[in-house]
Design an enzyme around this catalytic site. Structure first.
Site, PDB file in Angstrom:
ATOM      1  N   ASP A  13       0.576   3.818  10.506  1.00  0.00           N
ATOM      2  CA  ASP A  13      -0.266   3.129   9.520  1.00  0.00           C
ATOM      3  C   ASP A  13      -0.711   1.743   9.964  1.00  0.00           C
ATOM      4  O   ASP A  13      -0.896   0.840   9.144  1.00  0.00           O
ATOM      5  CB  ASP A  13       0.450   3.033   8.151  1.00  0.00           C
ATOM      6  CG  ASP A  13       0.835   4.395   7.633  1.00  0.00           C
ATOM      7  OD1 ASP A  13       0.119   5.365   7.924  1.00  0.00           O
ATOM      8  OD2 ASP A  13       1.865   4.486   6.929  1.00  0.00           O
ATOM      9  N   LYS A  16      -5.016   2.678  12.832  1.00  0.00           N
ATOM     10  CA  LYS A  16      -5.579   3.422  13.970  1.00  0.00           C
ATOM     11  C   LYS A  16      -6.912   4.081  13.602  1.00  0.00           C
ATOM     12  O   LYS A  16      -7.828   4.136  14.410  1.00  0.00           O
ATOM     13  CB  LYS A  16      -4.590   4.500  14.456  1.00  0.00           C
ATOM     14  CG  LYS A  16      -3.250   3.930  14.911  1.00  0.00           C
ATOM     15  CD  LYS A  16      -2.264   5.020  15.266  1.00  0.00           C
ATOM     16  CE  LYS A  16      -1.809   5.860  14.105  1.00  0.00           C
ATOM     17  NZ  LYS A  16      -0.984   5.154  13.103  1.00  0.00           N
ATOM     18  N   GLY A  40      -2.175  10.111   8.292  1.00  0.00           N
ATOM     19  CA  GLY A  40      -3.200   9.775   7.304  1.00  0.00           C
ATOM     20  C   GLY A  40      -3.998   8.624   7.878  1.00  0.00           C
ATOM     21  O   GLY A  40      -3.531   7.489   7.891  1.00  0.00           O
ATOM     22  N   HIS A  41      -5.160   8.922   8.424  1.00  0.00           N
ATOM     23  CA  HIS A  41      -5.973   7.902   9.079  1.00  0.00           C
ATOM     24  C   HIS A  41      -7.181   7.594   8.201  1.00  0.00           C
ATOM     25  O   HIS A  41      -8.028   8.462   7.979  1.00  0.00           O
ATOM     26  CB  HIS A  41      -6.397   8.376  10.477  1.00  0.00           C
ATOM     27  CG  HIS A  41      -5.237   8.557  11.410  1.00  0.00           C
ATOM     28  ND1 HIS A  41      -5.382   8.939  12.721  1.00  0.00           N
ATOM     29  CD2 HIS A  41      -3.900   8.386  11.220  1.00  0.00           C
ATOM     30  CE1 HIS A  41      -4.176   8.995  13.285  1.00  0.00           C
ATOM     31  NE2 HIS A  41      -3.273   8.686  12.396  1.00  0.00           N
ATOM     32  N   GLN A 224       0.948   8.623  14.022  1.00  0.00           N
ATOM     33  CA  GLN A 224       2.236   7.948  13.850  1.00  0.00           C
ATOM     34  C   GLN A 224       2.287   6.699  14.748  1.00  0.00           C
ATOM     35  O   GLN A 224       1.265   6.085  14.968  1.00  0.00           O
ATOM     36  CB  GLN A 224       3.409   8.906  14.133  1.00  0.00           C
ATOM     37  CG  GLN A 224       3.589   9.980  13.061  1.00  0.00           C
ATOM     38  CD  GLN A 224       2.631  11.156  13.202  1.00  0.00           C
ATOM     39  OE1 GLN A 224       2.497  11.737  14.263  1.00  0.00           O
ATOM     40  NE2 GLN A 224       1.962  11.531  12.117  1.00  0.00           N
TER      41      GLN A 224
HETATM   42  P1  GDP Z   1      -3.465   4.622  10.339  1.00  0.00           P
HETATM   43  O1  GDP Z   1      -2.557   5.691   9.892  1.00  0.00           O
HETATM   44  O2  GDP Z   1      -2.922   3.835  11.486  1.00  0.00           O
HETATM   45  O3  GDP Z   1      -4.863   5.099  10.593  1.00  0.00           O
HETATM   46  O4  GDP Z   1      -3.550   3.576   9.118  1.00  0.00           O
HETATM   47  P2  GDP Z   1      -3.750   3.972   7.577  1.00  0.00           P
HETATM   48  O5  GDP Z   1      -5.148   4.411   7.364  1.00  0.00           O
HETATM   49  O6  GDP Z   1      -2.676   4.880   7.109  1.00  0.00           O
HETATM   50  O7  GDP Z   1      -3.443   2.585   6.881  1.00  0.00           O
HETATM   51  C1  GDP Z   1      -4.200   1.442   7.144  1.00  0.00           C
HETATM   52  C2  GDP Z   1      -4.789   0.928   5.825  1.00  0.00           C
HETATM   53  O8  GDP Z   1      -5.234  -0.402   5.986  1.00  0.00           O
HETATM   54  C3  GDP Z   1      -6.021   1.715   5.391  1.00  0.00           C
HETATM   55  O9  GDP Z   1      -6.070   1.721   3.993  1.00  0.00           O
HETATM   56  C4  GDP Z   1      -7.184   0.878   5.955  1.00  0.00           C
HETATM   57  O10 GDP Z   1      -8.386   1.027   5.210  1.00  0.00           O
HETATM   58  C5  GDP Z   1      -6.641  -0.506   5.807  1.00  0.00           C
HETATM   59  N1  GDP Z   1      -7.084  -1.475   6.816  1.00  0.00           N
HETATM   60  C6  GDP Z   1      -7.331  -1.256   8.142  1.00  0.00           C
HETATM   61  N2  GDP Z   1      -7.609  -2.428   8.763  1.00  0.00           N
HETATM   62  C7  GDP Z   1      -7.511  -3.385   7.805  1.00  0.00           C
HETATM   63  C8  GDP Z   1      -7.648  -4.809   7.832  1.00  0.00           C
HETATM   64  O11 GDP Z   1      -7.889  -5.430   8.852  1.00  0.00           O
HETATM   65  N3  GDP Z   1      -7.467  -5.461   6.645  1.00  0.00           N
HETATM   66  C9  GDP Z   1      -7.176  -4.813   5.492  1.00  0.00           C
HETATM   67  N4  GDP Z   1      -7.006  -5.556   4.389  1.00  0.00           N
HETATM   68  N5  GDP Z   1      -7.039  -3.496   5.435  1.00  0.00           N
HETATM   69  C10 GDP Z   1      -7.193  -2.781   6.585  1.00  0.00           C
HETATM   70  P1  IMO Z   2      -0.080   7.841  10.676  1.00  0.00           P
HETATM   71  O1  IMO Z   2      -0.696   8.657  11.776  1.00  0.00           O
HETATM   72  C1  IMO Z   2       3.576   6.418   8.778  1.00  0.00           C
HETATM   73  C2  IMO Z   2       7.014   9.124   8.849  1.00  0.00           C
HETATM   74  C3  IMO Z   2       7.497   9.689   7.525  1.00  0.00           C
HETATM   75  C4  IMO Z   2       8.981   9.803   7.811  1.00  0.00           C
HETATM   76  C5  IMO Z   2       9.006  10.237   9.275  1.00  0.00           C
HETATM   77  C6  IMO Z   2       9.134  11.755   9.472  1.00  0.00           C
HETATM   78  O2  IMO Z   2      -0.862   7.807   9.430  1.00  0.00           O
HETATM   79  O3  IMO Z   2       0.319   6.501  11.186  1.00  0.00           O
HETATM   80  P2  IMO Z   2       7.436  13.767   9.176  1.00  0.00           P
HETATM   81  O4  IMO Z   2       6.675  14.230   7.977  1.00  0.00           O
HETATM   82  O5  IMO Z   2       6.574  13.373  10.330  1.00  0.00           O
HETATM   83  O6  IMO Z   2       8.530  14.705   9.590  1.00  0.00           O
HETATM   84  O7  IMO Z   2       8.186  12.427   8.667  1.00  0.00           O
HETATM   85  O8  IMO Z   2       7.794   9.794   9.830  1.00  0.00           O
HETATM   86  N1  IMO Z   2       5.580   9.362   9.150  1.00  0.00           N
HETATM   87  C7  IMO Z   2       4.652   8.406   9.091  1.00  0.00           C
HETATM   88  N2  IMO Z   2       4.723   7.129   8.686  1.00  0.00           N
HETATM   89  N3  IMO Z   2       2.416   6.912   9.259  1.00  0.00           N
HETATM   90  C8  IMO Z   2       2.334   8.184   9.690  1.00  0.00           C
HETATM   91  O9  IMO Z   2       1.244   8.680  10.299  1.00  0.00           O
HETATM   92  C9  IMO Z   2       3.472   9.018   9.568  1.00  0.00           C
HETATM   93  N4  IMO Z   2       3.723  10.314   9.869  1.00  0.00           N
HETATM   94  C10 IMO Z   2       5.033  10.498   9.620  1.00  0.00           C
HETATM   95  O10 IMO Z   2       7.229   8.813   6.465  1.00  0.00           O
HETATM   96  O11 IMO Z   2       9.584   8.529   7.726  1.00  0.00           O
HETATM   97 MG    MG Z   3      -1.629   6.389   8.184  1.00  0.00          MG
END
Ligand code: GDP
Ligand code: IMO
Ligand code: MG
Length: 430
Positions: A13, A16, A40-41, A224
């Site tokens: 999270d 990415k 979850g991207h 991840q």
């Molecule tokens: P990922 O799994 O690495 O793709 O990240 P996620 O999408 O799960 O979580 C990142 C969250 O932060 C998302 O809701 C993005 O829209 C948000 N986000 C990304 N870059 C920024 C930033 O620079 N500032 C803020 N406030 N939010 C951001």
């Molecule tokens: P992105 O790609 C954050 C965490 C789960 C749990 C552990 C194992 O969005 O960054 P799993 O379901 O993979 O067996 O869970 O890994 N986890 C993540 N945490 N971002 C993710 O993906 C994750 N995918 C799995 O919360 O702690």
């Molecule tokens: Mg994510």
């Protein structure tokens, strides 16, 4: 630079999705190499916020080819749902999205056993996403898995499924007290998925090799993060795949020397969702501030993320394991308004001070961060697109991270939207 990897440096999270969406404008192919629907991207497309679980974040760029590689595990129902959501936004995946025939399938029993085994662990639960990831990879490793190519051959699917169910149903009934599953019903369900996914299944290794032969550029999208890596993370509180750079080679059939640049995505602070150690965790109002301002709720499960200060021990670990060339710093804006900010530079574990990630998760659970405190900033960084716009204290914070990691920060994200980015010109970027 023909092959560029984008990898999470923390516990996932990191942002990415935004980074890959941004860079994918300048490449030909975007490929996922591991993980599955646990990812979850988030990508902001027009006025809509879309969370991708299995489809690479390059899909919003017209004409770009997206690959779900061999090292991933695919939940066909989730994939078809994602394709349907994209279609409502006018995004067509036909002849643009390819799935490796060697990718493994997530089956209904994987999801059920994931939930049941987590419930059974009680307080030692991993806190998985409940998507059946660990159990799909378990079957892959124990050589019982079903693959995308099996999906296309109904007789083989039925045969392999029957062999699996002869064991899984015993487990479901005897250990977890659940109803056994009906093989015929699963075959009927997966038959429908097969019809719709068949045109996308291909030899993705060959596709990549041929593209590189034509001089095309490929972006490798990690899911991840480094600390969730099965080998290099905080085992057992990890996921069941290899998000670090080695996973990209194995998961796409790509020779290591073909990878030109590795970019690590680091959030300006740290978050983790699920159980396991988080040495810089803040359970006070600063932690709550980070959660509220950063909207730190899981993109896949909606769970609140645990928040804490940036951890340079973690970042240095990610730098080495992945051979990072550059860092992209995200969510700097979330620190706006804090009087003071801090970065962990080492851990105190018992009488010792260590600068590396301990092998034993119990030691990591005991670790107290050694914090370097810095002045915070009141003026907003939110939406800044140049370094000059940043308050001086924010610039010092960024420089401190460069100093602690020994790596240049090539981009700073100052908001969730594409335009809210400070992007430095760099020969290593596509
Ligand atoms: P990922 O799994 O690495 O793709 O990240 P996620 O999408 O799960 O979580 C990142 C969250 O932060 C998302 O809701 C993005 O829209 C948000 N986000 C990304 N870059 C920024 C930033 O620079 N500032 C803020 N406030 N939010 C951001
Ligand atoms: P992105 O790609 C954050 C965490 C789960 C749990 C552990 C194992 O969005 O960054 P799993 O379901 O993979 O067996 O869970 O890994 N986890 C993540 N945490 N971002 C993710 O993906 C994750 N995918 C799995 O919360 O702690
Ligand atoms: Mg994510």
């Amino acid at each position: 630079m023909p092959v560029i990897a984008v990898i999470g440096t923390q516990w996932g999270d990191e942002g990415k999705g935004k980074v890959v969406d941004l860079l994918s404008e300048r490449v030909d192919i975007v490929a996922r190499y591991q993980g599955g629907s646990n990812a979850g991207h988030t990508v902001i497309f027009g006025h809509e916020t879309i969370v991708l679980h299995q489809i690479p974040s390059g899909i919003f760029r017209p004409g770009k080819v997206c690959i779900i590689g061999t090292g991933t595990v695919v939940d066909p129902a989730v994939l078809l749902q994602e394709i349907a959501v994209l279609a409502t936004h006018g995004i067509e995946v036909h002849e643009r999205l390819w799935v490796s025939g060697k990718a493994h399938l997530i089956m209904p029993y994987h999801r059920q056993i994931d939930a049941a085994s987590e419930a059974r662990k009680g307080p030692r639960a991993i806190g998985t996403t409940g998507r059946g990831i660990g159990w799909a990879y378990t079957d892959k490793m124990s050589r019982q898995g079903l693959r995308m190519i099996d999906l296309l051959d109904e007789a083989r699917l039925a045969e392999k499924l029957a062999a699996n169910l002869s064991e899984k149903n015993v487990l479901l009934e005897s250990l977890y007290g659940l109803e056994p599953l009906d093989g015929e019903a699963i075959v009927a369900e997966y038959r429908e998925y097969a019809k719709r996914l068949a045109p996308m299944v291909t030899d993705t290794e060959r596709l990549i090799k041929e593209a590189l032969g034509r001089g095309e550029t490929i972006l490798l999208e990690g899911a991840q993060g480094t600390m969730l890596d099965i080998d290099q993370g905080t085992y057992p509180y990890v996921t069941s795949s290899t998000p670090t750079i080695g996973g990209a080679c194995a998961g796409l059939g790509l020779p290591p020397k073909a990878i030109d640049v590795v970019i690590g995505v680091a959030k300006a602070y740290t978050t983790r969702v699920g159980g396991g150690p988080l040495p810089t965790e803040l359970t006070d109002e600063v932690g709550a501030h980070l959660r509220d301002e950063g909207q730190e709720y899981g993109s896949t499960t909606g769970r609140p993320r645990r928040c804490g200060w940036l951890d340079a021990v973690v970042l240095r670990h990610a730098c080495w394991i992945n051979g990072l060339d550059r860092i992209v710093l995200t969510k700097l804006d979330v620190l706006d308004g804090l009087e003071r900010v801090a970065i962990a530079t080492a851990y105190r574990i018992g009488a010792e001070t260590v600068e590396v990630i301990p092998a034993d998760v119990r030691a990591m659970e005991e670790a107290e961060p050694v914090l370097l405190e810095l002045e915070g900033w009141r003026e907003p960084t939110a939406g800044a697109t140049t370094l000059e716009e940043l308050p001086e204290a924010a610039r010092r914070y960024v420089e401190q991270i460069e100093k602690l990691t020994g790596l240049p920060i090539v981009a700073i994200s100052t908001g969730p939207e594409r335009g809210q980015t400070i992007l430095q010109p760099d020969p290593l970027l596509p």
